[in-house]
Design a protein around this motif. Structure first.
Motif, PDB file in Angstrom:
ATOM      1  N   ALA A  97       0.844  -1.197   0.000  1.00 22.81           N
ATOM      2  CA  ALA A  97       0.000   0.000   0.000  1.00 22.81           C
ATOM      3  C   ALA A  97       0.877   1.245   0.000  1.00 22.81           C
ATOM      4  O   ALA A  97       2.014   1.218   0.495  1.00 22.81           O
ATOM      5  N   ALA A  98       0.333   2.342  -0.530  1.00 24.54           N
ATOM      6  CA  ALA A  98       1.110   3.573  -0.666  1.00 24.54           C
ATOM      7  C   ALA A  98       0.249   4.796  -0.396  1.00 24.54           C
ATOM      8  O   ALA A  98      -0.962   4.791  -0.614  1.00 24.54           O
ATOM      9  N   ARG A  99       0.926   5.852   0.094  1.00 25.93           N
ATOM     10  CA  ARG A  99       0.261   7.138   0.313  1.00 25.93           C
ATOM     11  C   ARG A  99       1.296   8.229   0.113  1.00 25.93           C
ATOM     12  O   ARG A  99       2.368   8.192   0.724  1.00 25.93           O
ATOM     13  N   ARG A 100       0.974   9.198  -0.727  1.00 23.82           N
ATOM     14  CA  ARG A 100       1.946  10.231  -1.070  1.00 23.82           C
ATOM     15  C   ARG A 100       2.005  11.328  -0.019  1.00 23.82           C
ATOM     16  O   ARG A 100       0.973  11.853   0.406  1.00 23.82           O
ATOM     17  N   CYS A 109       0.611   4.393  11.291  1.00 24.38           N
ATOM     18  CA  CYS A 109       1.066   4.115   9.917  1.00 24.38           C
ATOM     19  C   CYS A 109       0.640   2.735   9.444  1.00 24.38           C
ATOM     20  O   CYS A 109       0.849   2.406   8.273  1.00 24.38           O
ATOM     21  N   LEU A 110       0.049   1.921  10.341  1.00 22.18           N
ATOM     22  CA  LEU A 110      -0.482   0.610   9.953  1.00 22.18           C
ATOM     23  C   LEU A 110      -2.008   0.619   9.848  1.00 22.18           C
ATOM     24  O   LEU A 110      -2.627  -0.439   9.791  1.00 22.18           O
ATOM     25  N   ASN A 111      -2.584   1.802   9.808  1.00 19.31           N
ATOM     26  CA  ASN A 111      -4.035   1.924   9.648  1.00 19.31           C
ATOM     27  C   ASN A 111      -4.367   1.857   8.163  1.00 19.31           C
ATOM     28  O   ASN A 111      -3.852   2.652   7.373  1.00 19.31           O
ATOM     29  N   ILE A 112      -5.249   0.947   7.773  1.00 18.39           N
ATOM     30  CA  ILE A 112      -5.538   0.767   6.347  1.00 18.39           C
ATOM     31  C   ILE A 112      -6.120   2.030   5.729  1.00 18.39           C
ATOM     32  O   ILE A 112      -5.952   2.264   4.522  1.00 18.39           O
ATOM     33  N   TYR A 113      -6.799   2.853   6.513  1.00 18.31           N
ATOM     34  CA  TYR A 113      -7.462   4.035   5.970  1.00 18.31           C
ATOM     35  C   TYR A 113      -6.481   5.159   5.646  1.00 18.31           C
ATOM     36  O   TYR A 113      -6.856   6.168   5.044  1.00 18.31           O
ATOM     37  N   GLU A 114      -5.205   4.979   6.016  1.00 18.00           N
ATOM     38  CA  GLU A 114      -4.185   5.980   5.699  1.00 18.00           C
ATOM     39  C   GLU A 114      -3.628   5.812   4.295  1.00 18.00           C
ATOM     40  O   GLU A 114      -2.839   6.639   3.854  1.00 18.00           O
ATOM     41  N   TYR A 115      -4.029   4.762   3.568  1.00 17.90           N
ATOM     42  CA  TYR A 115      -3.431   4.468   2.270  1.00 17.90           C
ATOM     43  C   TYR A 115      -4.487   4.488   1.172  1.00 17.90           C
ATOM     44  O   TYR A 115      -5.614   4.038   1.383  1.00 17.90           O
ATOM     45  N   ASN A 116      -4.106   5.027   0.018  1.00 19.17           N
ATOM     46  CA  ASN A 116      -5.062   5.126  -1.079  1.00 19.17           C
ATOM     47  C   ASN A 116      -4.592   4.448  -2.355  1.00 19.17           C
ATOM     48  O   ASN A 116      -5.242   4.565  -3.392  1.00 19.17           O
ATOM     49  N   VAL A 117      -3.477   3.737  -2.280  1.00 15.12           N
ATOM     50  CA  VAL A 117      -2.999   2.955  -3.423  1.00 15.12           C
ATOM     51  C   VAL A 117      -2.740   1.542  -2.924  1.00 15.12           C
ATOM     52  O   VAL A 117      -2.022   1.357  -1.933  1.00 15.12           O
ATOM     53  N   TRP A 118      -3.302   0.568  -3.607  1.00 13.54           N
ATOM     54  CA  TRP A 118      -3.203  -0.829  -3.180  1.00 13.54           C
ATOM     55  C   TRP A 118      -2.870  -1.726  -4.365  1.00 13.54           C
ATOM     56  O   TRP A 118      -3.338  -1.479  -5.483  1.00 13.54           O
ATOM     57  N   GLY A 119      -2.089  -2.768  -4.083  1.00 16.85           N
ATOM     58  CA  GLY A 119      -1.839  -3.794  -5.075  1.00 16.85           C
ATOM     59  C   GLY A 119      -2.858  -4.911  -4.986  1.00 16.85           C
ATOM     60  O   GLY A 119      -3.776  -4.870  -4.159  1.00 16.85           O
ATOM     61  N   GLN A 120      -2.664  -5.934  -5.825  1.00 20.81           N
ATOM     62  CA  GLN A 120      -3.595  -7.052  -5.879  1.00 20.81           C
ATOM     63  C   GLN A 120      -3.240  -8.163  -4.896  1.00 20.81           C
ATOM     64  O   GLN A 120      -4.055  -9.054  -4.660  1.00 20.81           O
ATOM     65  N   GLY A 121      -2.049  -8.135  -4.361  1.00 21.78           N
ATOM     66  CA  GLY A 121      -1.666  -9.101  -3.347  1.00 21.78           C
ATOM     67  C   GLY A 121      -0.833 -10.250  -3.878  1.00 21.78           C
ATOM     68  O   GLY A 121      -0.865 -10.573  -5.070  1.00 21.78           O
ATOM     69  N   THR A 122      -0.094 -10.873  -2.971  1.00 26.54           N
ATOM     70  CA  THR A 122       0.669 -12.082  -3.271  1.00 26.54           C
ATOM     71  C   THR A 122       0.479 -13.030  -2.102  1.00 26.54           C
ATOM     72  O   THR A 122       0.543 -12.631  -0.929  1.00 26.54           O
ATOM     73  N   GLN A 123       0.232 -14.304  -2.398  1.00 27.55           N
ATOM     74  CA  GLN A 123      -0.120 -15.273  -1.366  1.00 27.55           C
ATOM     75  C   GLN A 123       1.130 -15.856  -0.706  1.00 27.55           C
ATOM     76  O   GLN A 123       2.080 -16.263  -1.383  1.00 27.55           O
ATOM     77  N   VAL A 124       1.095 -15.906   0.619  1.00 28.86           N
ATOM     78  CA  VAL A 124       2.137 -16.559   1.401  1.00 28.86           C
ATOM     79  C   VAL A 124       1.478 -17.669   2.209  1.00 28.86           C
ATOM     80  O   VAL A 124       0.514 -17.435   2.929  1.00 28.86           O
ATOM     81  N   THR A 125       2.008 -18.891   2.072  1.00 29.37           N
ATOM     82  CA  THR A 125       1.484 -20.040   2.790  1.00 29.37           C
ATOM     83  C   THR A 125       2.627 -20.707   3.551  1.00 29.37           C
ATOM     84  O   THR A 125       3.638 -21.069   2.953  1.00 29.37           O
ATOM     85  N   VAL A 126       2.446 -20.831   4.861  1.00 33.81           N
ATOM     86  CA  VAL A 126       3.464 -21.437   5.712  1.00 33.81           C
ATOM     87  C   VAL A 126       2.886 -22.706   6.314  1.00 33.81           C
ATOM     88  O   VAL A 126       1.872 -22.663   7.013  1.00 33.81           O
TER      89      VAL A 126
END
Length: 128
Positions: A97-100, A109-126
């Motif tokens: 996520a990004a915010r200019r 800074c970990l609040n989702i509402y502070e960001y307005n640019v998002w990617g599609q995601g990448t899956q991590v499986t452990v």
């Protein structure tokens, strides 16, 4: 504004490592505060780590501190998340996520509402 694409996810056994990348297209990547979030099935999206556009400061959610490292290379328009000592509970879709020109110190800074640019995601499986 920038667009971001995540990569580097995969499947790993507990105790293993992965490095996620987030590549930005567009201009002025160096003006953007960046963060990694994750979302496990049936759970809310949560902040993992965030970083100022200059590379400092950074902030981590307590469950990953000491195991994960967020970093960025502004010359390459790329954000990273080095994940070591992975645990099954780290399994999730990971988002960049990004915010200019806006960065809040500490947990904000970990609040989702502070960001307005998002990617599609990448899956991590452990696996255990």
């Amino acid at each position: 504004q920038v667009q971001v694409v995540e990569s580097g996810g995969g499947s790993v056994q507990a105790g293993g490592s992965l490095r996620l990348s987030c590549t930005a297209s567009g201009t002025a990547f160096g003006d953007y505060a960046m963060a990694w979030f994750r979302q496990a099935p049936g759970k809310e999206r949560e902040g993992v780590a965030c970083i100022h556009w200059s590379g400092r400061p950074t902030f981590y959610t307590p469950s990953v501190e000491g195991r994960f490292t967020i970093s960025r290379d502004n010359a390459k328009n790329t954000l990273y998340l080095q994940m070591n000592s992975l645990r099954p509970e780290d399994t999730a879709m990971y988002y960049c996520a990004a915010r200019r020109n806006v960065y809040y110190s500490g947990s904000r800074c970990l609040n989702i509402y502070e960001y307005n640019v998002w990617g599609q995601g990448t899956q991590v499986t452990v696996s255990s």
